[in-house]
Design a protein around this motif. Structure first.
Motif, PDB file in Angstrom:
ATOM      1  N   UNK A 239       0.322  -1.309   0.491  1.00  0.00           N
ATOM      2  CA  UNK A 239      -0.145   0.032  -0.085  1.00  0.00           C
ATOM      3  C   UNK A 239       0.690   1.320   0.272  1.00  0.00           C
ATOM      4  N   UNK A 240       2.227   1.157   0.525  1.00  0.00           N
ATOM      5  CA  UNK A 240       2.659   2.985   0.348  1.00  0.00           C
ATOM      6  C   UNK A 240       2.604   3.413  -0.027  1.00  0.00           C
ATOM      7  N   UNK A 241       2.444   2.986  -1.412  1.00  0.00           N
ATOM      8  CA  UNK A 241       3.481   4.077  -2.562  1.00  0.00           C
ATOM      9  C   UNK A 241       2.117   3.654  -4.113  1.00  0.00           C
ATOM     10  N   UNK A 242       0.797   3.009  -3.255  1.00  0.00           N
ATOM     11  CA  UNK A 242      -0.103   2.380  -4.497  1.00  0.00           C
ATOM     12  C   UNK A 242      -1.108   3.723  -4.836  1.00  0.00           C
ATOM     13  N   UNK A 243      -1.654   4.117  -3.757  1.00  0.00           N
ATOM     14  CA  UNK A 243      -1.946   5.643  -4.177  1.00  0.00           C
ATOM     15  C   UNK A 243      -1.353   6.613  -5.012  1.00  0.00           C
ATOM     16  N   UNK A 244      -0.167   6.408  -5.376  1.00  0.00           N
ATOM     17  CA  UNK A 244       0.815   7.436  -5.808  1.00  0.00           C
ATOM     18  C   UNK A 244       0.869   6.989  -7.174  1.00  0.00           C
ATOM     19  N   UNK A 245       0.983   5.916  -7.387  1.00  0.00           N
ATOM     20  CA  UNK A 245       0.687   5.365  -8.885  1.00  0.00           C
ATOM     21  C   UNK A 245      -0.569   5.551  -9.836  1.00  0.00           C
ATOM     22  N   UNK A 246      -1.663   5.763  -9.041  1.00  0.00           N
ATOM     23  CA  UNK A 246      -2.721   5.580  -9.359  1.00  0.00           C
ATOM     24  C   UNK A 246      -2.986   7.079  -9.609  1.00  0.00           C
TER      25      UNK A 246
END
Length: 269
Positions: free
Chosen positions: A117-124
């Motif tokens: 999760x730590x960088x999941x939303x960044x890529x989206x």
């Protein structure tokens, strides 16, 4: 004669001080030159341009945004050059120092997988610009039809060893008139490591301009049956978005003293 010696000494000192700076400038010039020579599909180049341009994106260093949630809000901060990151909430924090993922959660409030999760939303969130990363392959895909409108697309795959899920595939679809991104299809292979044909869909139709770049104000996941996209399911909002050409201080993304390094959870957890 003495004055001449002093002048020569001062000149030598300043010349020595200037050399490192020239080396840094030339190094940055080399990086920019390499970046500028990388080629992308024409359709993707048009998408980058419609969102403010890849050059503008690559000139930024730090991105931050808040994701409001029912119980607590998350503050996400990312170094766009190194991809170090951290997520802060009132109850826990997590992040990456560039090599390992850490979790600070004394109250054991976080129940998810920090590695995932730590960088999941960044890529989206950083679509379409993250599609200019190294190790990406571009291919063809059929146009996506939604509400009787056709959206051309580009298929994205990754070289082996790139990221935590190199077998993931992405499908970016854009508006044929504006060239702005409209849909993102993606598969998830993180825990299984097996190639999947189950494509999930996110709609990108709510934008905001930040320092000349067109970035999401919100993104919406849709229900689907096979390749047919159905009604909206859930929306994630992004608030207080900031971009900066300045890096955070050394140690900002480092593991806090009370935090622990974590590993990915097993697929059966």
């Amino acid at each position: 004669m003495r004055k001449l010696i002093i002048v020569l000494f001062v000149f030598t000192v300043f010349a020595c001080k200037d050399n490192p700076q020239k080396e840094v400038v030339s190094k940055e010039a080399e990086i920019q030159e390499v970046t500028s020579t990388k080629s992308y599909p024409e359709a993707l180049e048009n998408v980058f341009a419609a969102h403010g341009g890849l050059k503008n994106w690559k000139s930024q260093r730090t991105l931050s945004y808040e994701i409001p949630k029912t119980n607590l809000s998350e503050l996400h901060t990312v170094d766009l050059w190194t991809r170090k990151d951290r997520v802060d909430t009132e109850k826990f924090s997590m992040g990456s120092n560039g090599e390992k993922v850490w979790l600070l959660d004394a109250g054991e409030n976080y129940k998810g997988d920090a590695v995932f999760y730590h960088n999941l939303m960044f890529y989206f969130y950083a679509m379409p610009f993250v599609l200019a990363d190294d190790g990406i392959n571009y291919g063809e895909t059929n146009a996506l039809v939604y509400d009787e409108k056709s959206y051309p697309g580009i298929r994205i795959s990754y070289n082996s060893g790139v990221g935590t899920s190199p077998k993931d595939e992405y499908f970016i679809h854009f508006d044929p008139q504006t060239h702005k991104m409209a849909w993102l299809g993606y598969t998830v292979t993180y825990r299984t490591g097996e190639v999947s044909d189950n494509v999930k869909w996110i709609r990108y139709d709510d934008w905001q301009e930040i320092d000349g770049l067109t970035l999401p104000k919100s993104i919406t996941w849709h229900n689907y049956e096979g390749k047919q996209i159905l009604d909206a399911r859930s929306t994630v909002n992004f608030e207080n978005v900031t971009l900066s050409k300045t890096a955070k201080p050394d140690g900002y993304y480092a593991k806090p003293d009370q935090a622990t390094f974590v590993e990915a959870k097993n697929s059966n957890q």
